[in-house]
Scaffold this active site. Structure first.
Site, PDB file in Angstrom:
ATOM      1  N   GLU A 232       0.847  -1.193   0.000  1.00  0.00           N
ATOM      2  CA  GLU A 232       0.000   0.000   0.000  1.00  0.00           C
ATOM      3  C   GLU A 232       0.887   1.250   0.000  1.00  0.00           C
ATOM      4  O   GLU A 232       0.999   1.938   1.017  1.00  0.00           O
ATOM      5  CB  GLU A 232      -0.940   0.000   1.211  1.00  0.00           C
ATOM      6  CG  GLU A 232      -1.996  -1.101   1.166  1.00  0.00           C
ATOM      7  CD  GLU A 232      -2.927  -1.088   2.376  1.00  0.00           C
ATOM      8  OE1 GLU A 232      -2.596  -0.409   3.382  1.00  0.00           O
ATOM      9  OE2 GLU A 232      -3.977  -1.746   2.322  1.00  0.00           O
ATOM     10  N   GLU A 369      -6.878  -6.935  -0.985  1.00  0.00           N
ATOM     11  CA  GLU A 369      -7.374  -6.997   0.394  1.00  0.00           C
ATOM     12  C   GLU A 369      -8.782  -6.426   0.456  1.00  0.00           C
ATOM     13  O   GLU A 369      -9.088  -5.422  -0.194  1.00  0.00           O
ATOM     14  CB  GLU A 369      -6.482  -6.194   1.348  1.00  0.00           C
ATOM     15  CG  GLU A 369      -5.080  -6.727   1.546  1.00  0.00           C
ATOM     16  CD  GLU A 369      -4.288  -5.885   2.546  1.00  0.00           C
ATOM     17  OE1 GLU A 369      -4.921  -5.123   3.322  1.00  0.00           O
ATOM     18  OE2 GLU A 369      -3.046  -5.980   2.539  1.00  0.00           O
TER      19      GLU A 369
END
Length: 451
Positions: A232, A369
């Site tokens: 991320e 995710e």
């Protein structure tokens, strides 16, 4: 004509004598010439041998410096680059992603800095992965740390014991014919928290060195293994986006350069912060790949955050227990706990945006995710309704993700208690959240990839 009075014998004798003189002279001179030639060849051989030795020493020194300075030569003397190998690598990125029915994350485990069990999860065993496959998942994402597993921190050399451990877990998945996404996760934030011009040069070097080692070590695996360059990466503007693109380009180039099956392996790059809105705003182009149709994008989805992950009320928002218009409930202890945004229409709009910008342009997407915690501190009908609403969310998000071309990977952090996302007992592999698994599998069956 010359007259020889002693007739033929004298002539023969003279010829013979002169012949002997001439041949003796020639032979002696030939021997001298040959000797000179051999001596010269000997010195020439010595000359070239000395050059070869010096070159070999120079090359060895260069290789040693590369190992120390950039780890280009990797584990056990394996060659950095080998001929490209198409064996077992026939699927394009779209075709490969379309084979992922439902993915699962081995979260809070291999990405723990320096210690696989440091965040409370058990050592991963074959029995756990067997249970994941039996439950209906055919792909596993392996969030992984590397920076905290270096045998030489100055030169970013990955500990071979750690590489062997990651291989062992990958092999657990391969035994179940599962797809595996291997990444560099948060890893102390060295890349994710530093998409900046100040860190760009040093991080690109580190990115290249680490991925060179990872790629070479796992080079012989077929297309079931996919690489993802980060997790991320925090990006909030165009400048940071340009730095992120350089990190992603370095990742791609490093992997492709190792050759073998890696030349054709599907590689995954991350949108800025893996946020859909930021990705749509800042990621106006993808990095360049020398191999066509083998590049995919990754985004994550935890919306609305108040429903998915928020574990206490904040000044900017409060926890939501119920999602979906049909699942809204009266107030709980005097507080409205229904989601106020981010419901079905919002899901469709976000996924449609990604489809238009990437899927429709040839780049498949993984939703690396997503997940919702279980609020087990609730009781009675509040708990029952919350869990029903949570199951509906999981089913709906998975179904729509696939409909819009996003391969869904559920985030399982291992914890199965209050505010946990765990589905399995990490020690035994036993299912701990059957309701959620049923919802995920149902959504995966109903969803159909648009490619």
């Amino acid at each position: 004509m010359i007259h020889f009075p002693n007739s033929k014998i004298q002539i023969n004798s003279l010829v013979t004598h002169n012949y002997l003189l001439v041949t003796t002279y020639i032979t002696r001179n030939k021997m001298k010439t040959l000797k000179k030639i051999l001596i010269r060849l000997f010195y020439i051989a010595i000359f070239f041998l000395s050059i070869s030795i010096r070159a070999e020493k120079k090359d060895t020194s260069k290789t040693d410096n590369q190992l120390k300075n950039s780890s280009i030569t990797t584990q056990s003397g394996i060659s950095n680059s080998i001929p490209n190998d198409f064996t077992g690598m026939t699927s394009s990125a779209k075709k490969l992603i379309s084979k992922i029915a439902l993915g699962w994350n081995l979260g809070n485990t291999l990405e723990v800095p320096g210690n696989e069990t440091g965040w409370g999860n058990a050592l991963t065993k074959q029995t756990l992965i067997d249970s994941v496959k039996a439950a209906g998942f055919n792909a596993v994402r392996l969030p992984c740390a590397w920076n905290s597993h270096l045998s030489d921190t100055a030169h970013y050399v990955i500990n071979p014991t750690w590489l062997a451990r990651i291989k062992q877990v990958i092999d657990y998945c391969y035994k179940n014919d599962m797809y595996v996404v291997l990444n560099i996760h948060w890893d102390g934030g060295w890349l994710e928290n530093n998409c900046t011009k100040a860190k760009q040069e040093v991080n690109n070097r580190k990115q290249r060195i680490l991925w060179n080692q990872i790629a070479v070590y796992f080079r012989n695996y077929d297309e079931h293994l996919l690489f993802a360059g980060s997790n991320e990466p925090n990006v909030d503007n165009e400048t940071e986006m340009s730095v992120l693109l350089s990190y992603e380009q370095t990742f791609i180039d490093a992997v492709r350069a190792t050759g073998g099956r890696n030349y054709y392996r599907t590689l995954i790059v991350q949108g800025p912060s893996t946020d859909i809105d930021k990705t749509a705003k800042y990621m106006t182009n993808m990095p360049v790949d020398v191999t066509i149709n083998r590049l995919a994008l990754e985004v994550h989805y935890y919306s609305p955050f108040q429903f998915c992950l928020l574990d206490k009320d904040a000044n900017w928002g409060k926890m939501a227990y119920f999602w979906g218009a049909k699942y809204h409930q009266p107030v709980v202890n005097g507080v409205d706990r229904n989601s106020t945004f981010g419901e079905e229409a919002y899901v469709n709009e976000r996924f449609a945006k990604i489809k238009t910008l990437f899927v429709d342009k040839g780049y498949p997407v993984i939703m690396g995710e997503f997940g919702v915690t279980r609020r087990l501190s609730l009781t009675g009908s509040d708990l029952v309704n919350h869990l029903a609403s949570r199951a509906y969310y999981l089913q709906y998000v998975v179904q729509q993700a696939k409909n819009y071309g996003l391969a869904p990977f559920y985030w399982d952090a291992g914890h199965t208690g209050d505010n946990g996302t765990g589905l399995f007992n990490r020690n035994t592999g036993a299912i701990e959240d059957k309701q959620a698994i049923n919802a995920l599998v149902d959504g995966a069956k109903k969803g159909v990839y648009p490619y």
